[in-house]
Motif scaffolding. Structure first.
Motif, PDB file in Angstrom:
ATOM      1  N   ASN A 165       0.753  -1.193   0.004  1.00 33.62           N
ATOM      2  CA  ASN A 165      -0.053  -0.014  -0.019  1.00 33.62           C
ATOM      3  C   ASN A 165       0.924   1.486   0.117  1.00 33.62           C
ATOM      4  O   ASN A 165       0.624   2.282  -0.611  1.00 33.62           O
ATOM      5  CB  ASN A 165      -0.909   0.064   1.244  1.00 33.62           C
ATOM      6  CG  ASN A 165      -1.524   1.385   1.418  1.00 33.62           C
ATOM      7  OD1 ASN A 165      -1.395   2.216   1.659  1.00 33.62           O
ATOM      8  ND2 ASN A 165      -3.001   1.284   0.616  1.00 33.62           N
ATOM      9  N   ASP A 167       4.068   1.547  -0.941  1.00 36.07           N
ATOM     10  CA  ASP A 167       5.168   1.671  -2.153  1.00 36.07           C
ATOM     11  C   ASP A 167       4.531   1.788  -3.652  1.00 36.07           C
ATOM     12  O   ASP A 167       5.132   1.942  -4.550  1.00 36.07           O
ATOM     13  CB  ASP A 167       6.151   0.231  -2.128  1.00 36.07           C
ATOM     14  CG  ASP A 167       6.960   0.264  -0.741  1.00 36.07           C
ATOM     15  OD1 ASP A 167       7.111   1.286   0.000  1.00 36.07           O
ATOM     16  OD2 ASP A 167       7.738  -0.731  -0.557  1.00 36.07           O
ATOM     17  N   PHE A 168       3.234   1.252  -3.519  1.00 39.64           N
ATOM     18  CA  PHE A 168       2.562   1.288  -4.893  1.00 39.64           C
ATOM     19  C   PHE A 168       1.585   2.464  -4.753  1.00 39.64           C
ATOM     20  O   PHE A 168       0.915   2.742  -3.816  1.00 39.64           O
ATOM     21  CB  PHE A 168       1.671   0.260  -5.181  1.00 39.64           C
ATOM     22  CG  PHE A 168       2.614  -1.001  -5.346  1.00 39.64           C
ATOM     23  CD1 PHE A 168       2.702  -1.576  -6.713  1.00 39.64           C
ATOM     24  CD2 PHE A 168       3.534  -1.509  -4.503  1.00 39.64           C
ATOM     25  CE1 PHE A 168       3.742  -2.493  -7.127  1.00 39.64           C
ATOM     26  CE2 PHE A 168       4.407  -2.559  -4.836  1.00 39.64           C
ATOM     27  CZ  PHE A 168       4.679  -3.194  -6.199  1.00 39.64           C
ATOM     28  N   LYS A 169       1.412   3.267  -5.916  1.00 38.08           N
ATOM     29  CA  LYS A 169       0.328   4.241  -6.081  1.00 38.08           C
ATOM     30  C   LYS A 169      -0.819   3.880  -6.495  1.00 38.08           C
ATOM     31  O   LYS A 169      -1.011   3.012  -7.606  1.00 38.08           O
ATOM     32  CB  LYS A 169       0.976   5.410  -7.018  1.00 38.08           C
ATOM     33  CG  LYS A 169      -0.187   6.463  -7.142  1.00 38.08           C
ATOM     34  CD  LYS A 169       0.578   7.634  -8.263  1.00 38.08           C
ATOM     35  CE  LYS A 169      -0.296   8.714  -8.241  1.00 38.08           C
ATOM     36  NZ  LYS A 169       0.078   9.683  -9.489  1.00 38.08           N
ATOM     37  N   TYR A 170      -2.166   4.119  -5.955  1.00 37.59           N
ATOM     38  CA  TYR A 170      -3.380   3.735  -6.411  1.00 37.59           C
ATOM     39  C   TYR A 170      -3.585   4.736  -7.560  1.00 37.59           C
ATOM     40  O   TYR A 170      -3.808   5.955  -7.585  1.00 37.59           O
ATOM     41  CB  TYR A 170      -4.378   3.939  -5.505  1.00 37.59           C
ATOM     42  CG  TYR A 170      -5.692   3.343  -6.187  1.00 37.59           C
ATOM     43  CD1 TYR A 170      -6.141   2.086  -6.011  1.00 37.59           C
ATOM     44  CD2 TYR A 170      -6.687   4.332  -6.519  1.00 37.59           C
ATOM     45  CE1 TYR A 170      -7.239   1.715  -6.241  1.00 37.59           C
ATOM     46  CE2 TYR A 170      -7.841   3.797  -7.079  1.00 37.59           C
ATOM     47  CZ  TYR A 170      -8.242   2.641  -7.096  1.00 37.59           C
ATOM     48  OH  TYR A 170      -9.385   2.020  -7.576  1.00 37.59           O
ATOM     49  N   ASP A 171      -3.882   4.287  -8.877  1.00 36.13           N
ATOM     50  CA  ASP A 171      -3.873   5.087 -10.109  1.00 36.13           C
ATOM     51  C   ASP A 171      -4.599   4.344 -11.215  1.00 36.13           C
ATOM     52  O   ASP A 171      -4.344   3.408 -11.799  1.00 36.13           O
ATOM     53  CB  ASP A 171      -2.224   5.502 -10.595  1.00 36.13           C
ATOM     54  CG  ASP A 171      -2.558   6.341 -11.796  1.00 36.13           C
ATOM     55  OD1 ASP A 171      -3.881   6.634 -12.290  1.00 36.13           O
ATOM     56  OD2 ASP A 171      -1.388   6.820 -12.267  1.00 36.13           O
ATOM     57  N   ALA A 174      -3.026   4.122 -14.562  1.00 32.29           N
ATOM     58  CA  ALA A 174      -1.808   3.447 -15.015  1.00 32.29           C
ATOM     59  C   ALA A 174      -1.821   2.021 -15.404  1.00 32.29           C
ATOM     60  O   ALA A 174      -0.849   1.522 -16.342  1.00 32.29           O
ATOM     61  CB  ALA A 174      -0.980   3.197 -13.587  1.00 32.29           C
ATOM     62  N   ARG A 188       4.910  -0.050  -9.979  1.00 32.32           N
ATOM     63  CA  ARG A 188       4.631   0.344  -8.759  1.00 32.32           C
ATOM     64  C   ARG A 188       3.224   1.260  -8.839  1.00 32.32           C
ATOM     65  O   ARG A 188       3.067   2.223  -7.928  1.00 32.32           O
ATOM     66  CB  ARG A 188       5.797   1.080  -8.034  1.00 32.32           C
ATOM     67  CG  ARG A 188       7.003   0.180  -7.844  1.00 32.32           C
ATOM     68  CD  ARG A 188       6.569  -0.750  -6.719  1.00 32.32           C
ATOM     69  NE  ARG A 188       8.104  -1.254  -5.982  1.00 32.32           N
ATOM     70  CZ  ARG A 188       8.787  -2.296  -6.641  1.00 32.32           C
ATOM     71  NH1 ARG A 188       8.317  -2.934  -7.740  1.00 32.32           N
ATOM     72  NH2 ARG A 188       9.691  -2.571  -6.168  1.00 32.32           N
ATOM     73  N   ALA A 189       2.385   0.657  -9.539  1.00 30.34           N
ATOM     74  CA  ALA A 189       1.000   1.593  -9.627  1.00 30.34           C
ATOM     75  C   ALA A 189       0.083   0.553 -10.137  1.00 30.34           C
ATOM     76  O   ALA A 189       0.418  -0.306 -10.665  1.00 30.34           O
ATOM     77  CB  ALA A 189       1.033   2.676 -10.562  1.00 30.34           C
ATOM     78  N   THR A 254      -4.996  -2.649  -0.974  1.00 35.09           N
ATOM     79  CA  THR A 254      -5.446  -1.482  -1.557  1.00 35.09           C
ATOM     80  C   THR A 254      -5.703  -0.728  -0.321  1.00 35.09           C
ATOM     81  O   THR A 254      -5.544   0.726  -0.617  1.00 35.09           O
ATOM     82  CB  THR A 254      -6.727  -1.497  -2.372  1.00 35.09           C
ATOM     83  OG1 THR A 254      -6.501  -2.428  -3.575  1.00 35.09           O
ATOM     84  CG2 THR A 254      -7.244  -0.130  -3.194  1.00 35.09           C
TER      85      THR A 254
END
Length: 315
Positions: A165, A167-171, A174, A188-189, A254
């Protein structure tokens, strides 16, 4: 330890999932499979579930797939320019058994199940690769930071969930539904599907059994605001096998949390390919537009419904 998103003992919901296709040209024939109806099993009791289709299907069949999911297969062999699938269910969701009174084994002890465990085949098959997930060294290298020696499975798995959660971007721009797990890991998204696939790849790369869960998530409006009808979403999360006492432990990367009573599971599988809500083929139709609306509404315990015939355990 109890870090569920909602620690109420049980919550009942009315869930409506509406899918509408509009076509620019006539469709001569369509064939579809639908996996949108919850079944009783685990921490979910399905009290009632109804599915309506318009236009009226020429044929319609129902079966339970290998993973215990309820599947409706239908065909429409008549000219049409729209398709509507409307699913309404009433379910009760209980909290996971993850309190301090539950023993949490060290994660290393879960690298193999007992030969005497009758559930072994259904557990062990989730340790390996699947159509969308290939456990590999990069995933193991990422996961090992959470799975330190002799750490209990809940702490280790929840730490991994929180790291993904962070390290990764909610996009939502993407990735697409076709993005591979390796691509999402490199970017990472992504969205909930990508986060779930990445965590499963990490868990399997460590030798653990992990599976994909599709369902719904109740969302709460800001203070002072009304709940928006149709604003809730389909969601995806992960379950890792945590031993005979706890069973399958739900994790939501998430939202960086253990799965709670705000999570309403519908289908389980190895990855998204096993549980996509609706898939099919059409003959004709030209271009199409798709509109999906999901509404998750808590209902009062005093409301009563009859037990649905045909509700089957999903494991």
């Amino acid at each position: 330890m109890n870090e569920n998103a909602n620690d109420d003992a049980q919550i009942r919901y009315r869930v409506r999932h509406l899918t509408e296709y509009r076509y620019s040209n006539n469709v001569a024939v369509c064939q579809n499979q639908v996996r949108m109806q919850p079944v009783t099993g685990g921490n979910v009791t399905c009290e009632r579930t109804d599915l309506s289709i318009a236009p009226e299907p020429t044929s319609r069949d129902e079966h339970i797939d290998y993973f215990g999911n309820r599947v409706i297969t239908f065909s429409i062999e008549a000219i049409h320019k729209s398709l509507t699938v409307d699913v309404e269910s009433i379910v009760a969701v209980s909290a996971q058994m993850t309190t301090e009174t539950q023993p949490s084994p060290e994660w290393e002890t879960l690298l193999a199940t007992s030969p005497d465990d009758l559930r072994r085949p259904m557990i062990d098959e989730h340790r390996f690769g699947s159509p969308r997930i290939t456990p590999s060294e990069p995933f193991a290298k990422y996961a090992v930071g959470s799975f330190t020696p002799r750490r209990n499975i809940i702490d280790a798995a929840l730490d991994l969930t929180r790291r993904i959660n962070a390290d990764f971007k909610y996009d939502t721009t993407a990735t697409t539904v076709a993005t591979t797990t390796k691509e999402a890991f490199t970017l990472r998204a992504g969205v909930c599907q990508d986060f779930a696939h990445v965590e499963i790849a990490c868990l399997r790369a460590m030798g653990l059994a992990a599976r994909y869960v599709s369902g719904y998530l109740r969302t709460l409006p800001p203070p002072g605001k009304e709940r928006l009808i149709g604003a809730d979403e389909s969601h995806a999360w992960v379950e890792v096998y945590a031993g005979e006492t706890i069973g399958w432990l739900g994790l939501d990367p998430t939202n960086a949390c253990l799965v709670g009573t705000d999570h309403i599971p519908v289908c389980i599988g190895r990855d998204y390919d096993d549980v996509s809500p609706m898939r099919g083929v059409v003959l004709g139709g030209g271009t199409n537009t798709l509109k999906v609306s999901v509404d998750v509404e808590p209902i009062e315990p005093r409301e009563r419904t009859s037990q649905a015939s045909g509700s089957n355990g999903a494991g």
